[in-house]
Design a protein around this motif. Structure first.
Motif, PDB file in Angstrom:
ATOM      1  N   LEU A 232       0.823  -1.210   0.000  1.00 44.68           N
ATOM      2  CA  LEU A 232       0.000   0.000   0.000  1.00 44.68           C
ATOM      3  C   LEU A 232       0.856   1.259   0.000  1.00 44.68           C
ATOM      4  CD1 LEU A 232      -2.815  -1.047   2.513  1.00 44.68           C
ATOM      5  CD2 LEU A 232      -2.921  -1.009   0.019  1.00 44.68           C
TER       6      LEU A 232
ATOM      7  N   ASP B 204      -8.590  -3.640  -4.161  1.00 41.12           N
ATOM      8  CA  ASP B 204      -9.258  -3.446  -2.870  1.00 41.12           C
ATOM      9  C   ASP B 204      -9.855  -4.751  -2.360  1.00 41.12           C
ATOM     10  OD1 ASP B 204      -8.550  -0.860  -3.042  1.00 41.12           O
ATOM     11  OD2 ASP B 204     -10.576  -0.035  -3.234  1.00 41.12           O
TER      12      ASP B 204
ATOM     13  N   VAL C  29      -7.160  -6.741  -0.707  1.00 38.92           N
ATOM     14  CA  VAL C  29      -6.806  -6.146   0.587  1.00 38.92           C
ATOM     15  C   VAL C  29      -7.868  -6.499   1.624  1.00 38.92           C
ATOM     16  CG1 VAL C  29      -6.436  -3.989   1.839  1.00 38.92           C
ATOM     17  CG2 VAL C  29      -5.554  -4.246  -0.490  1.00 38.92           C
ATOM     18  N   GLU C  30      -9.136  -6.372   1.236  1.00 41.05           N
ATOM     19  CA  GLU C  30     -10.232  -6.686   2.147  1.00 41.05           C
ATOM     20  C   GLU C  30     -10.193  -8.159   2.569  1.00 41.05           C
ATOM     21  OE1 GLU C  30     -15.142  -6.634   2.309  1.00 41.05           O
ATOM     22  OE2 GLU C  30     -14.083  -5.535   0.723  1.00 41.05           O
TER      23      GLU C  30
ATOM     24  N   ALA D  96      -8.758  -0.440   9.883  1.00 40.59           N
ATOM     25  CA  ALA D  96      -8.234  -0.425   8.519  1.00 40.59           C
ATOM     26  C   ALA D  96      -9.302  -0.875   7.522  1.00 40.59           C
ATOM     27  CB  ALA D  96      -7.004  -1.331   8.422  1.00 40.59           C
ATOM     28  N   LEU D  97     -10.067  -1.879   7.921  1.00 37.20           N
ATOM     29  CA  LEU D  97     -11.131  -2.383   7.047  1.00 37.20           C
ATOM     30  C   LEU D  97     -12.203  -1.319   6.828  1.00 37.20           C
ATOM     31  CD1 LEU D  97     -12.199  -4.878   5.529  1.00 37.20           C
ATOM     32  CD2 LEU D  97     -13.363  -5.557   7.645  1.00 37.20           C
TER      33      LEU D  97
ATOM     34  N   THR E 290     -11.731   1.925   7.033  1.00 32.96           N
ATOM     35  CA  THR E 290     -11.099   2.954   6.199  1.00 32.96           C
ATOM     36  C   THR E 290     -11.125   2.550   4.728  1.00 32.96           C
ATOM     37  OG1 THR E 290      -9.639   3.613   8.019  1.00 32.96           O
ATOM     38  CG2 THR E 290      -8.947   4.216   5.798  1.00 32.96           C
ATOM     39  N   LEU E 291     -10.818   1.277   4.462  1.00 30.11           N
ATOM     40  CA  LEU E 291     -10.808   0.779   3.083  1.00 30.11           C
ATOM     41  C   LEU E 291     -12.193   0.878   2.450  1.00 30.11           C
ATOM     42  CD1 LEU E 291      -9.273  -0.802   0.810  1.00 30.11           C
ATOM     43  CD2 LEU E 291     -10.135  -2.897   1.893  1.00 30.11           C
ATOM     44  N   LYS E 292     -13.212   0.442   3.183  1.00 28.27           N
ATOM     45  CA  LYS E 292     -14.577   0.444   2.651  1.00 28.27           C
ATOM     46  C   LYS E 292     -15.100   1.865   2.437  1.00 28.27           C
ATOM     47  CE  LYS E 292     -16.021  -4.054   4.469  1.00 28.27           C
ATOM     48  NZ  LYS E 292     -16.956  -4.762   5.374  1.00 28.27           N
TER      49      LYS E 292
ATOM     50  N   LEU F 293      -4.951   5.828   1.143  1.00 28.21           N
ATOM     51  CA  LEU F 293      -4.178   4.656   1.551  1.00 28.21           C
ATOM     52  C   LEU F 293      -3.267   4.956   2.734  1.00 28.21           C
ATOM     53  CD1 LEU F 293      -3.208   3.165  -1.930  1.00 28.21           C
ATOM     54  CD2 LEU F 293      -5.050   2.458  -0.393  1.00 28.21           C
TER      55      LEU F 293
ATOM     56  N   LEU G 199      -4.889   3.990   5.890  1.00 25.16           N
ATOM     57  CA  LEU G 199      -4.927   2.539   6.039  1.00 25.16           C
ATOM     58  C   LEU G 199      -3.600   2.026   6.602  1.00 25.16           C
ATOM     59  CD1 LEU G 199      -7.045   0.323   5.257  1.00 25.16           C
ATOM     60  CD2 LEU G 199      -5.695  -0.075   3.213  1.00 25.16           C
TER      61      LEU G 199
END
Length: 453
Positions: free
Chosen positions: A172, A188, A191-192, A405-406, A408-410, A415, A418
């Motif tokens: 990342l 993504d 990563v998820e 982090a999850l 933030t990603l959604k 980045l 994250l």
């Protein structure tokens, strides 16, 4: 300072067949040679060999000894180590140690030998903590879990988790730092998926930690029941002592009596409480109130019922207090005829028929406890089970960071944000093995060790 040579008695205080004095440091062999008289000097002895001789000081022979020499790095501490096996009298042992200290060694602090093993890379921090857990273990299950941790079976999954997080963070970072470059991007969805796998694994470890805690620290077990059903007799039967006063008079137990006992392969922190009934006098009522307070904190409840008496209103009141707890219905006085008709509410509750007076049924009670907490299932596995509260908290902190982090990603956030959470997870897991732990925590951990270990 690791440059110093330290010494301490490594065996328990008191008289015994032998005592061991451990010496570790760069001058361990030289210091011991100053007081050792044998066929040859310890400096000439091969590593991992025993030498026979005497300890002498100030012109006197203090004791006849066998001395083991273990040279760095092939020793527990990673330094030169000498272990003097002398006779186990208190005075003799102290005299030999005094001679060693007078010859150039300094007294070791509690846990300093194991601390040096950690600092010299012989153990990681979780393995070092397993040493004290092994020393303090009171059951086969506790020994098994401590040995697993000492062998590195906790370090391995923690290290794998950190490696996976580190690889994800690095990927990342490259994407964030070089957005215009032709670098391979991590989708993504991938990563998820990685985050979800890590979160699920850490959550499983955290949940198993509760069972590990029970094995290590003991199960907080409260004995409740109405007066004269045999609560105190049960405590005495389990402890093998007359710890609690037993009489035919109701309300004898006014305060909580505590006892730590081993039942089968688990340890119970037992609390015998006042009989719960209505119409009690003031002092007894205070004991009853305290019993209810202990119930709220209990891991396990032994609800004792006298099977030779009817299930009464007082039993029903106790049943309402324990219905949301892990509870074993102890049907006491199996040596008498049964007249008790049990209510339907207890049909799903584990039940054990026993006679506390005759000490019959105790083995079945032990088996029921193990089944209720699935402790046998845990100890049969070869994987590491977290038994340390500090480790559990660190795993929980890492899990929380990964959940952030999850989120933030959604949310489609940058980045960089994250990566902050991923590094928080790395930091938390690193405190378990010692890669990111502070000196203050290290000092506090080893201060709990015994002298000589």
């Amino acid at each position: 300072m690791r440059e110093t040579t330290i010494a301490a008695i490594a065996t328990p205080a008191g008289e015994g067949g032998i005592a061991v004095i451990r010496v570790s440091g760069p001058e361990a062999v030289l210091v011991c040679d100053r007081v050792f008289a044998g066929k040859k000097k310890l400096a000439d002895a091969k590593t991992h060999t025993l030498s026979y001789g005497y300890i002498t000081y100030d012109g006197k022979v203090l004791d006849e000894v066998l001395v083991a020499v273990m040279r760095a790095p092939r020793s527990f501490t990673g330094e030169d180590v000498v272990e003097i096996n002398c006779h186990g009298g208190s005075f003799v042992t102290r005299s030999v140690l005094s001679a060693i200290l007078a010859s150039g060694a300094v007294m070791a602090s509690p846990g300093e030998f194991t601390k040096r093993a950690f600092l010299n890379g012989k153990l990681d921090l979780s393995q070092a903590e397993a040493v004290i857990d092994l020393i303090q273990a009171e059951s086969d299950a506790a020994v098994s879990l401590s040995v697993n941790q000492l062998e590195g079976k906790l370090s391995l999954p923690i290290s794998k988790h950190r490696e996976k997080i580190l690889n994800l963070a690095a990927s990342l970072d490259v994407m964030a730092d070089f957005p215009d470059e032709d670098v391979e991007e991590t989708p993504d969805a991938q990563v998820e998926e990685t985050l979800l796998e890590l979160i699920a694994s850490l959550n499983k470890m955290k949940n198993q930690a509760e069972q590990g805690r029970l094995i290590r620290d003991g199960i907080q077990t409260v004995i409740v029941g109405k007066p004269n059903v045999g609560k105190s007799s049960l405590l005495n039967a389990l402890s093998g002592t007359d710890r609690a006063l037993v009489t035919k008079q109701a309300g004898t137990t006014r305060d909580v009596i505590e006892e730590r006992v081993r039942l089968g392969d688990v340890c119970l922190n037992l609390f015998d409480t006042a009989g719960i009934r209505s119409g009690a006098e003031t002092i007894e009522e205070m004991g009853i109130q305290k019993a209810k307070e202990y119930l709220e904190k209990a891991d396990l409840v032994f609800f004792v019922v006298d099977r030779s008496r009817e299930f009464e209103k007082e039993d029903q009141e106790i049943l309402s207090l324990v219905k949301d707890k892990k509870t074993i219905l102890v049907l006491n006085k199996a040596d008498l005829d049964s007249v008790a008709a049990l209510p339907e509410e207890v049909s799903t509750m584990p039940q054990v028929l026993l006679s506390a007076k005759q000490k019959e049924g105790i083995d079945r009670l032990a088996q029921t406890v193990e089944e209720l907490f699935a402790l046998g299932e845990i100890t049969q596995k070869q994987d590491a089970v977290v038994i340390n509260l500090r480790h559990k908290q660190a795993i929980g902190e890492a899990e929380a960071c990964l959940n952030n982090a999850l989120t933030t990603l959604k949310a489609g956030m940058p980045l960089d944000l994250l990566s902050v959470d991923l590094r928080g997870a790395l930091e938390a897991l690193g405190t378990i093995t010692g890669q990111t732990v502070s000196d203050e925590i290290v000092d506090e951990i080893f201060s709990r060790f015994c002298l000589g270990k």
